[in-house]
Scaffold this motif. Structure first.
Motif, mmCIF file in Angstrom:
data_model
loop_
_atom_site.group_PDB
_atom_site.id
_atom_site.type_symbol
_atom_site.label_atom_id
_atom_site.label_comp_id
_atom_site.label_asym_id
_atom_site.label_seq_id
_atom_site.Cartn_x
_atom_site.Cartn_y
_atom_site.Cartn_z
ATOM 1 N N GLN A 410 0.802 -1.224 0.000
ATOM 2 C CA GLN A 410 0.000 0.000 0.000
ATOM 3 C C GLN A 410 0.834 1.273 0.000
ATOM 4 O O GLN A 410 0.335 2.339 -0.343
ATOM 5 N N ARG A 428 1.992 12.651 -1.914
ATOM 6 C CA ARG A 428 0.542 12.518 -1.734
ATOM 7 C C ARG A 428 -0.015 13.828 -1.196
ATOM 8 O O ARG A 428 0.658 14.530 -0.427
ATOM 9 N N TYR A 432 -3.197 9.333 5.402
ATOM 10 C CA TYR A 432 -4.206 8.644 6.217
ATOM 11 C C TYR A 432 -3.574 8.012 7.449
ATOM 12 O O TYR A 432 -2.444 7.513 7.413
ATOM 13 N N LYS A 498 -11.882 13.492 0.785
ATOM 14 C CA LYS A 498 -10.542 12.915 0.696
ATOM 15 C C LYS A 498 -10.407 11.731 1.655
ATOM 16 O O LYS A 498 -9.828 10.685 1.303
ATOM 17 N N LYS A 501 -12.226 8.628 0.375
ATOM 18 C CA LYS A 501 -11.502 8.006 -0.734
ATOM 19 C C LYS A 501 -10.315 7.193 -0.237
ATOM 20 O O LYS A 501 -10.034 6.108 -0.744
ATOM 21 N N LEU A 502 -9.610 7.715 0.776
ATOM 22 C CA LEU A 502 -8.475 6.979 1.320
ATOM 23 C C LEU A 502 -8.928 5.737 2.085
ATOM 24 O O LEU A 502 -8.287 4.686 2.012
ATOM 25 N N ASP A 504 -11.492 3.941 1.430
ATOM 26 C CA ASP A 504 -11.827 2.957 0.396
ATOM 27 C C ASP A 504 -10.577 2.432 -0.302
ATOM 28 O O ASP A 504 -10.461 1.226 -0.566
ATOM 29 N N GLU A 505 -9.653 3.324 -0.617
ATOM 30 C CA GLU A 505 -8.435 2.910 -1.314
ATOM 31 C C GLU A 505 -7.640 1.903 -0.487
ATOM 32 O O GLU A 505 -7.114 0.918 -1.017
ATOM 33 N N TYR A 506 -7.567 2.154 0.836
ATOM 34 C CA TYR A 506 -6.781 1.277 1.696
ATOM 35 C C TYR A 506 -7.603 0.122 2.290
ATOM 36 O O TYR A 506 -7.101 -0.645 3.094
ATOM 37 N N ARG A 507 -8.886 0.053 1.927
ATOM 38 C CA ARG A 507 -9.763 -1.065 2.325
ATOM 39 C C ARG A 507 -9.889 -1.181 3.847
ATOM 40 O O ARG A 507 -9.816 -2.268 4.414
#
Length: 519
Positions: A410, A428, A432, A498, A501-502, A504-507
């Motif tokens: 990740q 970035r 997060y 933001k 989104k993070l 979700d991106e990092y699950r």
């Protein structure tokens, strides 16, 4: 049964294990760079000269900054010791690597970047503090680690044969000796990756004998936020990590110690000579304390002075031993082809907000020191301001070693930032963070959040249930939660977008569930 053994015998054992290789091969210069990663525990950036400390004596850490780069915004993703190490090894957030808090057992069988380096013909070792609840197994070619937190004096080490050995001396010095012994005995035709895992500067801050009283002539000014009242910040008010109430006179500050009785064996493992020097110093401190009969703010401020003096004195040996490692590289002709990295597992409070310890997403805990000397790539005196995370270690070192970075990692490599010496490379725009451990120790409410160059948005969700927003440009000390301020409502919506989104991106499923429960 614990065995007692000298450092010389340990050195002989390491050398014997690899003598067949070394008798056949001569010292060469690998094309791939060697890597030494010195990884300390709880060493605050504000306790380092290169980061602006006026009092800390850190000439060797400062040397790495002068000869390489200093990162001003190196952030952790979960500010606590074991999880920080797990994030380093996996390049993944805690919820992905399964190690959320200190008391678990890290799954060492999962993908670790050290194994990928081994496959790329690197010779690998971890020596010193490991603190992951399990043994390293085959993750490194060689390891010799402290059990759990380890001890400052006459520490035990567990080796690859699962033998526990007690070595007489001070832990920081011993770790350096073990590290240089391994370097002497390695296969010199291979590049190496070595982690030097330091116990310093972890609580209870026991200095080396030669450093006792090193800062007794300094009267440290109180941090501006020392008497923070935590207005508008429920989680900050609800913690249990203040110098005033939580820091212990006996265990932490060594006032009126009984050296013959120690529940966790910290002091009853001293030799007679060590005990005499240690007790002579702290008995004098205890007598002076008893004569003062302090209370209220006077007592709290006395505790602060003793805390900082012991903390910085403990860091003296850390810096001195970094100097020994740098000198070793110079003497062996390895300096020009060896990357030297210094970092801590997270930041730490040195009285800011009245605290010690870490855990919070607030700046002193979130930011960790990170310095790197990379000859031929990083210019001396480079300053890097981009946001970099500790999950970025793994992909960066893999890329440096010429190893393909697995897609499930990740983190993102910051090698381009190093190659550009901090110029014109974005990393970035938002970072997060997620902290879990509750209620013990220190009763810090679990929370997640996002930090940008200007703002920090935080969601506390257990213990306390609240949102917080900080304008870091106007309020760098994070004293004013402006979440309810009408002027920031558009900013809040943008930051929540933001953050989502993070997540979700990092699950991060737990954070996703909490985020959907708007308050």
């Amino acid at each position: 049964m614990v065995k007692k053994i000298s450092i010389c015998l340990l050195a002989f054992g390491i050398a014997l294990a690899s003598c067949n290789q070394n008798t056949k091969k001569s010292e060469g210069k690998p094309q791939k760079p060697n890597i030494i990663f010195i990884f300390s525990d709880d060493h605050a950036y504000q306790a380092i000269g290169a980061y602006g400390s006026k009092y800390a004596r850190t000439p060797n850490i400062d040397r790495i900054a002068k000869e390489g780069a200093i990162f001003n915004n190196f952030l952790v993703t979960n500010s606590i010791c074991g999880p920080s190490r797990a994030n380093l090894l996996t390049g993944k957030y805690s919820h992905e690597n399964g190690y959320l808090g200190n008391e678990g057992k890290f799954n060492v069988e999962q993908q670790l970047f050290s194994r990928l380096l081994k496959q790329a013909d690197y010779q690998t070792a971890w020596i010193g503090k490991w603190h992951l609840g399990t043994l390293p197994g085959d993750a490194f070619d060689y390891w010799n680690i402290l059990p759990g937190q380890g001890h400052y004096y006459n520490p035990d080490f567990i080796n690859q044969a699962n033998d526990t050995t007690r070595i007489e001396g001070y832990v920081t010095n011993i770790i350096t000796d073990l590290a240089t012994n391994w370097l002497d005995s390695r296969d010199t035709d291979k590049p190496f990756f070595l982690v030097v895992g330091e116990k310093a500067t972890h609580r209870e801050w026991l200095p080396d004998l030669e450093d006792l009283g090193a800062y007794d002539d300094v009267n440290f000014p109180l941090p501006e936020t020392f008497y923070d009242a935590y207005a508008g910040r429920k989680a900050a008010a609800d913690q249990d990590m203040t110098i005033e109430k939580t820091m212990r006179l006996k265990q932490d500050l060594k006032v009126n110690l009984d050296y013959g009785v120690s529940k966790n064996g910290v002091y009853n493992r001293f030799t007679d000579a060590q005990k005499e020097r240690f007790s002579t110093y702290y008995n004098k401190i205890s007598e002076e304390f008893d004569s003062k009969k302090l209370s209220g703010k006077a007592l709290t401020e006395w505790k602060y002075q003793r805390y900082i003096r012991d903390y910085l004195s403990t860091a003296n040996a850390l810096d001195r031993n970094i100097g020994k490692l740098l000198a070793y590289l110079d003497e062996k002709g390895l300096a020009e082809n060896t990357i030297v990295i210094y970092g801590s597992d997270q930041g730490f409070y040195l009285g800011e907000h009245g605290w010690f310890d870490k855990r919070f997403i607030y700046q002193e805990s979130l930011k960790t020191p990170f310095l790197i000397r990379y000859p031929g790539v990083v210019n001396p005196g480079t300053k890097i301001d981009q946001h970099v995370l500790n999950i970025d270690w793994a992909p960066t070192l893999l890329e440096i070693a010429g190893v393909t970075v697995p897609k499930d990692i990740q983190g993102q490599s910051f090698l381009p930032v190093l190659q550009a010496n901090g110029r014109d490379v974005r990393t970035r725009e938002a970072s997060y963070y997620h902290y879990y451990e509750f209620p013990e120790p220190h009763h810090v409410s679990p929370h997640f959040g996002v930090t940008t160059e200007r703002y920090k948005l935080v969601r506390f969700y257990k213990g306390q249930n609240a949102w917080e927003l900080y304008d870091l440009q106007k309020d760098p000390q994070e004293l004013h939660n402006v979440y309810e301020d009408e002027a920031y409502q558009t900013t809040i919506e943008e930051l929540k977008d933001k953050l989502k989104k993070l997540i979700d991106e990092y699950r991060d499923k737990e954070a996703a569930t909490v985020f959907s429960q708007q308050i």
